[in-house]
Write a protein that holds these residues in place. Structure first.
Motif, PDB file in Angstrom:
ATOM      1  N   SER A   1      -1.874   7.169  -5.815  1.00 38.87           N
ATOM      2  CA  SER A   1      -2.786   6.370  -5.000  1.00 38.87           C
ATOM      3  C   SER A   1      -2.604   4.883  -5.311  1.00 38.87           C
ATOM      4  O   SER A   1      -2.520   4.478  -6.475  1.00 38.87           O
ATOM      5  CB  SER A   1      -4.235   6.771  -5.285  1.00 38.87           C
TER       6      SER A   1
ATOM      7  N   LYS B   1      -4.831   2.671  -4.590  1.00 35.58           N
ATOM      8  CA  LYS B   1      -6.164   2.068  -4.681  1.00 35.58           C
ATOM      9  C   LYS B   1      -6.264   1.199  -5.934  1.00 35.58           C
ATOM     10  O   LYS B   1      -5.943   1.633  -7.032  1.00 35.58           O
ATOM     11  CB  LYS B   1      -7.219   3.166  -4.724  1.00 35.58           C
TER      12      LYS B   1
ATOM     13  N   LYS C   1       0.796  -1.238   0.000  1.00 33.97           N
ATOM     14  CA  LYS C   1       0.000   0.000   0.000  1.00 33.97           C
ATOM     15  C   LYS C   1       0.825   1.285   0.000  1.00 33.97           C
ATOM     16  O   LYS C   1       0.461   2.260  -0.657  1.00 33.97           O
ATOM     17  CB  LYS C   1      -0.928   0.011   1.221  1.00 33.97           C
TER      18      LYS C   1
ATOM     19  N   GLU D   1      -1.700   4.807   0.221  1.00 36.96           N
ATOM     20  CA  GLU D   1      -3.149   4.799   0.370  1.00 36.96           C
ATOM     21  C   GLU D   1      -3.644   6.243   0.464  1.00 36.96           C
ATOM     22  O   GLU D   1      -2.953   7.120   0.983  1.00 36.96           O
ATOM     23  CB  GLU D   1      -3.548   4.050   1.641  1.00 36.96           C
ATOM     24  N   GLU D   2      -4.826   6.481  -0.024  1.00 38.83           N
ATOM     25  CA  GLU D   2      -5.367   7.837  -0.007  1.00 38.83           C
ATOM     26  C   GLU D   2      -5.551   8.363   1.410  1.00 38.83           C
ATOM     27  O   GLU D   2      -5.465   9.566   1.658  1.00 38.83           O
ATOM     28  CB  GLU D   2      -6.699   7.862  -0.763  1.00 38.83           C
TER      29      GLU D   2
END
Length: 378
Positions: free
Chosen positions: A329, A331, A274, A296-297
């Motif tokens: 990001s 994600k 991440k 990660e955001e």
């Protein structure tokens, strides 16, 4: 009178014991003169090697803790299964590894230059060392008081032809799957794009979460401008083959036909799923040539290792700031979804037509996306 004699005897014994004790703990030597034995203080510590610097393809410098003079020295190329032999001699003959170090195999002609204070010895080779090949310097030095040091120092042939290289695709998440009822392993990888011709020896890939112990050093590989190289950071499963002549030998998932696949010997987890900072580095000069930050955001700050690398990437001029908000990001990343550089083909075109303006290339989150992995395709 008898009491006085006893006191004198005890005092004499105490003096003798004190002298013996000092003899055991104080460093000195002795010499015989006409007047008798004279004790002389001295230095009994052998010199030590402080640093070894590979200056260029013909020059290596060794720095010592004190001034030395050369008693003997041999420079030789390391020979596989001989220089690294674990065999020890049980006869009067020396072991194969020591014989190699002493120059019995492949001696390299070299001259030595000692600095004025004797602390730096320069070894100048008559011919250039081969890029990325292993060599060793075996020698004996002596300091001004006669203490000697025997040493065997390895070094790698200097690469004066490092190409300009960038990262273009990165898979950070490891996973397994099933194909035709067989388990397959999808290993982490970093795709590289050569912007100029050269040799990759000395280029390193390392991440903030993994640290220096897991860095991958690329072996001596000749590349041409526009060529793609796939570096797989974990070897698990079948078909994980580092290619030399045949670019279709590797068959593991995420390897690519007609593209150079290189495999790390690492079999453990690597890269953070991440949040991490990955850097591409010119190892001999400890110079960062590319970097990629992802997070990660919801993340608000880097962990210690990643922070150090983020700051280094910023200092190298690749990122504007080291703040985690600068990161791409993470994600959507998965064993099938990778980070991909959106302007890779644009940079390739600029490199090939000679219009690439700067290197290292500046980076930011806007130049990256997460999409289905397509190693080798840019």
């Amino acid at each position: 009178m008898n009491k006085l004699k006893v006191v004198l005897i005890l005092a004499f014994q105490a003096m003798i014991l004190t002298a013996v004790t000092l003899f055991c703990v104080v460093p000195f030597s002795c010499k015989l003169t006409e007047e008798g034995i004279v004790f002389v203080g001295g230095d009994y510590n052998a010199p030590v090697i402080e640093t070894v610097d590979v200056i260029d393809d013909r020059t290596v410098c060794i720095n010592f803790s004190e001034g030395v003079k050369i008693s003997s020295v041999v420079v030789s190329k390391m020979v596989e299964d001989i220089s690294d032999s674990m065999e020890h001699s049980s006869t009067v003959d020396i072991s194969p590894s020591l014989a190699a170090a002493c120059g019995e195999y492949g001696t390299v002609n070299a001259s030595t230059i000692v600095s004025e204070d004797g602390t730096r010895v320069t070894f100048a080779m008559e011919e250039a060392c081969e890029i990325g090949e292993s060599y060793e310097i075996y020698g004996v030095v002596e300091d001004k008081t006669g203490n000697t040091l025997s040493f065997c120092v390895p070094f790698i042939g200097y690469n004066s032809r490092l190409p300009k290289v960038i990262m273009t695709e990165i898979l950070v998440k490891y996973g397994t799957g099933t194909v035709k009822k067989e388990t397959v392993y999808r290993n982490e990888f970093v795709e590289l794009l050569a912007l100029t011709d050269g040799n990759l020896a000395g280029i390193e890939i390392v991440s903030g979460s993994d640290g220096e112990n897991k860095k991958y050093e690329i072996p001596p590989v000749e590349v041409t401008a526009g060529e793609v190289i796939l570096v797989h950071l974990r070897t698990t499963g079948e078909g994980c083959i580092s290619e030399t002549d045949d670019l279709n030998e590797a068959t593991a998932p995420h390897s690519c036909q007609n593209v150079l696949d290189l495999w790390s010997e690492n079999t453990a987890a690597c890269l953070n799923d991440k949040n991490d900072v990955i850097i591409l580095r010119n190892g001999p000069e400890n110079k960062i040539v590319d970097a990629f930050m992802y997070a990660e955001e919801a993340a608000t700050e880097w962990k210690k290792g990643a922070l150090t690398f983020a700051e280094a990437a910023c200092e190298a001029g690749i990122y504007e700031t080291a703040d985690i908000t600068e990161a791409c990001s993470s994600k959507g990343v998965s064993p099938l979804q990778s980070f991909q550089r959106k302007n890779a083909n644009e940079l390739k075109t600029a490199a090939l037509d000679g219009t690439l303006e700067e290197y290292p290339v500046k980076n930011s989150a806007e130049f990256w996306k997460v999409a289905s992995a397509k190693p080798g395709e840019l």
